[in-house]
Design an enzyme around this catalytic site. Sequence first.
Site, PDB file in Angstrom:
ATOM      1  CG  ASP A   1      -2.069  -0.964   1.106  1.00  0.00           C
ATOM      2  OD1 ASP A   1      -2.380  -1.367  -0.033  1.00  0.00           O
ATOM      3  OD2 ASP A   1      -2.653  -1.332   2.136  1.00  0.00           O
TER       4      ASP A   1
ATOM      5  CG  ASP B   1       1.970   4.171  -4.601  1.00  0.00           C
ATOM      6  OD1 ASP B   1       2.142   2.964  -4.833  1.00  0.00           O
ATOM      7  OD2 ASP B   1       0.856   4.732  -4.667  1.00  0.00           O
TER       8      ASP B   1
ATOM      9  CE  LYS C   1      11.497  16.252   9.807  1.00  0.00           C
ATOM     10  NZ  LYS C   1      12.152  14.928   9.731  1.00  0.00           N
TER      11      LYS C   1
ATOM     12  CG  ASP D   1      14.501  10.678  15.464  1.00  0.00           C
ATOM     13  OD1 ASP D   1      14.415  11.253  14.364  1.00  0.00           O
ATOM     14  OD2 ASP D   1      15.069  11.173  16.451  1.00  0.00           O
TER      15      ASP D   1
END
Length: 218
Positions: free
Chosen positions: A6, A8, A146, A171
């Site tokens: 599942d 890509d 992020k 992490d």
Amino acid sequence: MIDWHDIDTVLLDMDGTLLDLAFDNFFWQVYVPQQYALHRAVPEQEALTLLADWIGRHQGTLNWYCLDFWSDELGLDIAGLKRQVADRIGFRPGAEDFLRALRDSGRRVVMVTNAHPDALSLKVERTGIDQYFDALVSSHQYRAAKEEQMFWQRLNDAHPFTPARALLVDDSLPVLGSAQQYGVGHLWSILHPDSSAPARDHTDPFPAIDRFELVLPK
């Protein structure tokens, strides 16, 4: 285990995921305080306490990861100091085999790191890690860490992917939480990001990779 059928697109963090976080923890927790103490002529413990508080106030923001910001704040050449101890930079066990297997699987592989471009460049120079990726993305390119939704939006604009069919290995639990909010469908952490410290007991609510050889792509 990771459901490779599942997936890509594979999004991979660098420090603490593929590279040993021992380098960064030594640098910020030991080497920078030592150099700051010498520069300011203050006791090392005083420098350590001051820097821990200073850095903690910016945690999770782009400033926390910005070498230029800390160079200005501390009056030190942070990028230059990193080069002085660059021999400590290295892969986590099994990480290169994992990257080779990903490359051979034909999936799109993108590095997503909060590392400053200068730090990223140094680590590429020391490890050759760039050869395993279709693209290297530093959050500084997008002016958003992020931990922020803006990062994932801008990442998808620049390198289109289907969130539900993407895997992120990182992490940092706050980063994984941010990616989950954006809709990234497969989220895994790392049990032992720093070889100089004990492994974590868990990374709840996210599953964790302990040994890369157990999760090679199929």
